[in-house]
Scaffold this active site. Structure first.
Site, PDB file in Angstrom:
ATOM      1  N   LYS A 136      -6.294   0.683  -7.614  1.00  0.00           N
ATOM      2  CA  LYS A 136      -5.157   1.503  -7.170  1.00  0.00           C
ATOM      3  C   LYS A 136      -5.555   2.959  -7.339  1.00  0.00           C
ATOM      4  O   LYS A 136      -5.922   3.381  -8.442  1.00  0.00           O
ATOM      5  CB  LYS A 136      -3.902   1.249  -8.006  1.00  0.00           C
TER       6      LYS A 136
ATOM      7  N   ARG B  92       5.474   5.209   3.027  1.00  0.00           N
ATOM      8  CA  ARG B  92       4.364   6.159   2.910  1.00  0.00           C
ATOM      9  C   ARG B  92       3.979   6.679   4.288  1.00  0.00           C
ATOM     10  O   ARG B  92       4.115   5.946   5.290  1.00  0.00           O
ATOM     11  CB  ARG B  92       3.162   5.411   2.293  1.00  0.00           C
TER      12      ARG B  92
ATOM     13  N   LYS C 251       0.815  -1.231   0.000  1.00  0.00           N
ATOM     14  CA  LYS C 251       0.000   0.000   0.000  1.00  0.00           C
ATOM     15  C   LYS C 251       0.847   1.279   0.000  1.00  0.00           C
ATOM     16  O   LYS C 251       0.405   2.335   0.443  1.00  0.00           O
ATOM     17  CB  LYS C 251      -0.963   0.026   1.212  1.00  0.00           C
TER      18      LYS C 251
HETATM   19  N1  LIG Z   1      -0.123   7.147 -10.103  1.00  0.00           N
HETATM   20  C1  LIG Z   1      -0.784   6.391  -9.221  1.00  0.00           C
HETATM   21  N2  LIG Z   1      -1.932   5.770  -9.580  1.00  0.00           N
HETATM   22  C2  LIG Z   1      -2.611   5.013  -8.683  1.00  0.00           C
HETATM   23  N3  LIG Z   1      -2.203   4.807  -7.413  1.00  0.00           N
HETATM   24  C3  LIG Z   1      -1.065   5.407  -7.023  1.00  0.00           C
HETATM   25  C4  LIG Z   1      -0.308   6.217  -7.896  1.00  0.00           C
HETATM   26  N4  LIG Z   1       0.772   6.687  -7.220  1.00  0.00           N
HETATM   27  C5  LIG Z   1       0.675   6.217  -5.984  1.00  0.00           C
HETATM   28  N5  LIG Z   1      -0.421   5.430  -5.849  1.00  0.00           N
HETATM   29  C6  LIG Z   1      -0.831   4.793  -4.600  1.00  0.00           C
HETATM   30  O1  LIG Z   1      -0.479   3.428  -4.629  1.00  0.00           O
HETATM   31  C7  LIG Z   1      -1.324   2.816  -3.655  1.00  0.00           C
HETATM   32  C8  LIG Z   1      -1.305   1.319  -3.800  1.00  0.00           C
HETATM   33  O2  LIG Z   1      -0.058   0.877  -3.321  1.00  0.00           O
HETATM   34  P1  LIG Z   1       0.524  -0.530  -3.746  1.00  0.00           P
HETATM   35  O3  LIG Z   1       0.521  -0.633  -5.212  1.00  0.00           O
HETATM   36  O4  LIG Z   1       1.843  -0.686  -3.068  1.00  0.00           O
HETATM   37  O5  LIG Z   1      -0.537  -1.528  -3.135  1.00  0.00           O
HETATM   38  S1  LIG Z   1      -0.375  -3.101  -3.012  1.00  0.00           S
HETATM   39  O6  LIG Z   1       0.287  -3.378  -1.739  1.00  0.00           O
HETATM   40  O7  LIG Z   1       0.368  -3.594  -4.155  1.00  0.00           O
HETATM   41  O8  LIG Z   1      -1.766  -3.597  -3.007  1.00  0.00           O
HETATM   42  C9  LIG Z   1      -2.661   3.417  -3.931  1.00  0.00           C
HETATM   43  O9  LIG Z   1      -3.404   3.333  -2.744  1.00  0.00           O
HETATM   44  P2  LIG Z   1      -4.991   3.576  -2.742  1.00  0.00           P
HETATM   45  O10 LIG Z   1      -5.164   5.019  -3.086  1.00  0.00           O
HETATM   46  O11 LIG Z   1      -5.440   3.304  -1.381  1.00  0.00           O
HETATM   47  O12 LIG Z   1      -5.594   2.662  -3.748  1.00  0.00           O
HETATM   48  C10 LIG Z   1      -2.333   4.847  -4.340  1.00  0.00           C
HETATM   49  O13 LIG Z   1      -2.574   5.765  -3.325  1.00  0.00           O
END
Ligand SMILES: Nc1ncnc2c1ncn2[C@@H]1O[C@H](COP(=O)(O)OS(=O)(=O)O)[C@@H](OP(=O)(O)O)[C@H]1O
Length: 322
Positions: A283, A152, A71
């Protein structure tokens, strides 16, 4: 006449032999060359390309891993790294060192996409950092592997986890952010667990030299993907490429997405949504609102974790509220 018969038999035998070799390569998963492609691309440059693919394209072990933290933007980092022509990666997470280790290294290699010798394979499984046994396996696999860790702000990480968990639950079982934090009277343990980056990092430092790690912040990736990707590319040792026009801020999503017209987009296959160039719906979700009171409590509980992280990594994170 006899001569032509002999020549055509010889040619036929050669074709059969070639197809046989191709099939063996296909079966063993080591080449992207396929007899069908070969037939489709008999002439000119295509033949040249296929010939060189046949010689050089192999499924190669990763030379770098994105090992954490869940996350913290690990998927966005990997997708954005993939726009570089010299970076390839499997999708989705492989969980080899954590869950599928008994399947063996050859199984792991076959999960990798084909690559040429001048490309680097990067795998990401965000949970690899969480267990020492997993990290030891990675060390046994390649003690010199490069390791990328994304971090984060604990508050937004908790909000992200809550969004992730509740999304999977049926409507009646969904909890508010506050109820989820306090579930089973485990507010303190929950907040500390998800804010404690230092303990797994310390354990990783006991296994790998510090020089093998790159720490990146989710907040930086969100705000300025070009800078973060450039830093990661330099760490991976790939040539720098022009990234102007690669990212476009998508107002609806609220995140940077890939420019739909960018030539790398088709190659990213299932990593991004091709309709808008953004990461998939799971995401970049909407997070719950949070009261000032709850925010204060989370920050108070997680502050010692952040302070320890600063001590362990000797880095400043400048996160809001801390
Ligand atoms: N460009 C872009 N587009 C979409 N999301 C973005 C981006 N940059 C950072 N993030 C943030 O990445 C969060 C998801 O983190 P992870 O990919 O590490 O999650 S996971 O552990 O693989 O499930 C995801 O968390 P959530 O917002 O809660 O979905 C995003 O906040």
């Amino acid at each position: 006449m006899m001569f032509f018969q002999k020549v055509s038999k010889l040619l036929l035998a050669l074709v059969v032999l070639l197809l046989g070799v191709c099939c063996i390569y296909q079966i063993f998963g080591d080449s992207v060359f396929s007899p069908v492609d070969f037939c489709r691309n008999r002439f000119g440059a295509a033949r040249q390309r296929i010939h060189s693919d046949f010689i050089t394209q192999r499924r190669r072990y990763p030379k770098a891993l994105i090992i954490g933290f869940p996350k913290c933007g690990t998927s966005a980092l990997l997708s954005f790294l993939n726009i570089h022509p010299d970076v390839v990666s499997p999708s989705p997470e492989i969980f080899f060192f954590s869950d599928h280790y008994s399947k063996g290294l050859e199984w792991y290699r076959r999960q990798m996409p084909p690559s040429s010798p001048d490309q680097i394979t990067v795998e990401k499984t965000a949970g690899y950092i969480l267990k020492t046994s997993t990290l030891r396996r990675i060390y046994a696999f390649d003690p010199e592997i490069k390791l990328i860790i994304m971090l984060r702000n604990p508050v937004t990480r908790l909000l992200s986890l809550h969004a992730h968990i509740t999304e999977k639950l049926p409507e009646p079982e969904r909890m508010s952010f506050e109820d989820w934090l306090y579930k089973d009277h485990a507010f303190q343990q929950r907040v500390e667990y998800y804010s404690d980056y230092a303990t797994p990092i310390e354990k990783a430092y006991n296994i790998f030299p510090k020089s093998q790690f790159l720490f990146l912040k989710e907040e930086d990736l969100e705000a300025d993907p070009i800078s973060v990707i450039s830093e990661a590319q330099a760490f991976l040792g790939v040539r720098s490429v022009n990234m102007d026009d690669v990212f476009i801020f998508d107002q609806k999503k609220g995140f940077f997405c890939l420019n739909k017209t960018h030539p790398s987009l088709p190659a990213l296959r299932n990593k991004v949504d091709h309709s808008n160039g953004c990461l998939k719906e799971n995401k970049g979700r909407k997070h719950s609102n949070i009261s000032d009171n709850l925010l204060r409590k989370i920050v108070k509980t997680s502050k010692p974790c952040v302070e320890r992280l600063v001590r362990v990594t000797s880095k400043k994170f400048n996160w809001d509220y801390y």
